[in-house]
Design a protein around this motif. Structure first.
Motif, short mmCIF file in Angstrom:
data_model
loop_
_atom_site.label_atom_id
_atom_site.label_comp_id
_atom_site.label_asym_id
_atom_site.label_seq_id
_atom_site.Cartn_x
_atom_site.Cartn_y
_atom_site.Cartn_z
N ARG A 26 1.34 -0.96 -0.28
CA ARG A 26 0.12 -0.01 -0.36
C ARG A 26 0.76 0.76 -0.35
O ARG A 26 0.11 2.01 0.05
CB ARG A 26 -0.92 0.21 1.08
N ARG A 27 2.18 0.96 0.18
CA ARG A 27 3.07 2.11 0.29
C ARG A 27 2.41 2.84 1.42
O ARG A 27 2.08 4.33 1.24
CB ARG A 27 3.74 3.37 -0.76
N PRO A 28 2.20 2.85 3.03
CA PRO A 28 1.47 3.65 3.75
C PRO A 28 2.60 4.79 3.55
O PRO A 28 3.94 5.35 3.38
CB PRO A 28 1.88 3.29 4.86
N ALA A 29 1.25 6.16 4.10
CA ALA A 29 1.91 7.36 4.09
C ALA A 29 2.93 7.35 5.88
O ALA A 29 2.25 6.39 6.64
CB ALA A 29 1.05 8.49 4.55
N ALA A 30 3.69 8.68 6.02
CA ALA A 30 4.16 8.90 7.47
C ALA A 30 3.15 8.73 8.35
O ALA A 30 3.61 7.63 9.29
CB ALA A 30 5.12 9.28 7.19
N ARG A 31 2.52 9.73 7.82
CA ARG A 31 1.60 10.24 9.45
C ARG A 31 1.01 8.32 9.45
O ARG A 31 0.21 8.16 10.92
CB ARG A 31 0.37 10.57 9.09
N ASP A 32 0.33 7.59 8.66
CA ASP A 32 -0.41 5.57 8.60
C ASP A 32 0.95 5.07 9.95
O ASP A 32 0.33 4.86 10.01
CB ASP A 32 -0.80 5.48 7.22
N ILE A 33 2.22 4.87 8.90
CA ILE A 33 3.46 4.59 10.22
C ILE A 33 2.95 4.69 11.56
O ILE A 33 2.92 4.35 12.33
CB ILE A 33 4.17 4.30 9.48
N VAL A 34 3.20 5.48 11.32
CA VAL A 34 3.32 6.86 12.77
C VAL A 34 2.01 6.82 13.82
O VAL A 34 2.16 6.26 14.93
CB VAL A 34 3.65 8.65 12.85
N LEU A 35 1.12 6.82 13.28
CA LEU A 35 -0.64 6.35 13.48
C LEU A 35 0.00 4.49 14.52
O LEU A 35 -0.64 4.63 15.71
CB LEU A 35 -1.61 6.67 13.29
N LEU A 36 -0.69 4.46 13.52
CA LEU A 36 -0.25 2.54 14.24
C LEU A 36 0.99 2.29 14.90
O LEU A 36 0.76 2.14 15.96
CB LEU A 36 0.28 2.07 12.51
N ALA A 37 1.80 3.11 14.84
CA ALA A 37 3.24 3.17 15.83
C ALA A 37 2.76 3.85 17.68
O ALA A 37 3.58 2.80 18.41
CB ALA A 37 4.43 3.13 15.35
N VAL A 38 2.36 4.80 17.50
CA VAL A 38 1.26 5.05 18.62
C VAL A 38 0.92 4.43 19.20
O VAL A 38 0.96 3.25 20.65
CB VAL A 38 0.60 6.32 17.96
N MET A 39 -0.33 2.88 18.88
CA MET A 39 -0.92 2.58 18.85
C MET A 39 -0.14 0.93 19.81
O MET A 39 -0.95 1.29 20.56
CB MET A 39 -2.34 1.81 18.15
N VAL A 40 0.49 0.77 18.88
CA VAL A 40 1.30 -0.34 19.04
C VAL A 40 1.96 -0.68 20.33
O VAL A 40 1.39 -0.96 21.85
CB VAL A 40 2.63 -0.86 17.85
N ALA A 41 2.62 0.74 20.62
CA ALA A 41 3.34 1.32 21.74
C ALA A 41 2.48 1.51 22.88
O ALA A 41 2.36 1.23 23.75
CB ALA A 41 3.96 2.80 22.13
N LEU A 42 1.11 2.08 22.42
CA LEU A 42 0.05 1.99 23.80
C LEU A 42 0.04 0.98 24.56
O LEU A 42 -0.75 0.79 25.57
CB LEU A 42 -1.20 3.03 23.34
N ALA A 43 -0.80 -0.45 23.28
CA ALA A 43 -0.72 -1.69 23.75
C ALA A 43 0.58 -2.26 24.52
O ALA A 43 0.25 -3.10 25.91
CB ALA A 43 -0.94 -2.28 22.47
N VAL A 44 1.75 -2.49 24.01
CA VAL A 44 2.32 -2.83 24.96
C VAL A 44 2.30 -1.87 26.34
O VAL A 44 3.00 -2.64 26.88
CB VAL A 44 3.63 -2.29 24.02
N ALA A 45 2.70 -0.46 26.23
CA ALA A 45 2.78 -0.14 27.30
C ALA A 45 1.32 -0.76 28.31
O ALA A 45 2.04 -0.67 29.91
CB ALA A 45 2.79 1.82 27.44
#
Length: 206
Positions: A26-45
């Protein structure tokens, strides 16, 4: 490693691959990746925050909320990546692919449910979501994790020994389910509202 365990890991890898490859294509935009990373970090936390409480893990609920807000594909990725990332805190091993599949499935299934719900959720919708999260953990996510224990702990598979493993895992899954239900009940509306605003502003999601 037992041959059937290796085969099971290969099957799980094959199940994970389409989501990972599809996300990359899909060649995600940086903002897609950032939002996904934030939610992953929240899940881990959320998992790390309750490490001292045995089996009480809100991580599945955060993954479910991510799927509801961003769609099933993003939800699956969030669950799989959160399981992988949290393993660096709690230990990696041959059980990790099972964790990735279990939590990824939570994001996928609730990602399919998300479009049917309107935010903010009503009181009854929140109760239904909490109940659904509890049942999913007890009936689906937990047994997937228990399957890893079946393969790791048993030298030979017999109906009695397999049932014993799943029976021993049931109280653990109930506690995990209660944690998921409480988190959904308390956090679904605030998180879904914030994610909806971010999606609307930046055009994110599926």
């Amino acid at each position: 490693m037992k041959p059937y365990y290796l085969i099971s890991i290969l099957i799980i890898g094959a199940a994970l691959a389409p989501f990972l490859v599809g996300f990359e294509r899909r060649r995600p935009a940086a903002r897609d990746i950032v939002l996904l990373a934030v939610m992953v970090a929240l899940a881990v936390a959320s998992r790390a925050a309750f490490a001292a409480v045995p089996h009480f893990k809100p991580m599945a609920a955060v993954v479910m909320i991510t799927g509801m807000a961003l769609g099933p594909r993003q939800g699956f990725l969030a669950g799989a990546l959160a399981a992988l990332a949290s393993g660096f805190l709690f230990g990696q091993g041959p059980w990790t692919p099972f964790q990735m599949l279990a939590f990824g499935s939570a994001g996928l299934v609730f990602g399919l449910v998300g479009p049917r719900l309107s935010v903010p959720l009503s009181g009854w919708a929140r109760l239904g979501l909490a109940g659904g999260g509890f049942l999913f953990v007890v009936l689906v996510l937990g047994p997937i994790l228990d399957t890893s224990s079946v393969f790791l702990m048993l030298a030979s598979l017999t109906p009695a020994s397999v049932l014993a493993i799943y029976g021993a895992g049931l109280p653990v899954n109930v506690i995990h389910g209660v944690a998921t239900a409480l988190t959904l009940l308390l956090a679904a509306n605030p998180l879904l509202g914030q994610l909806a605003r971010v999606r609307a502003k930046y055009g994110l999601g599926e």
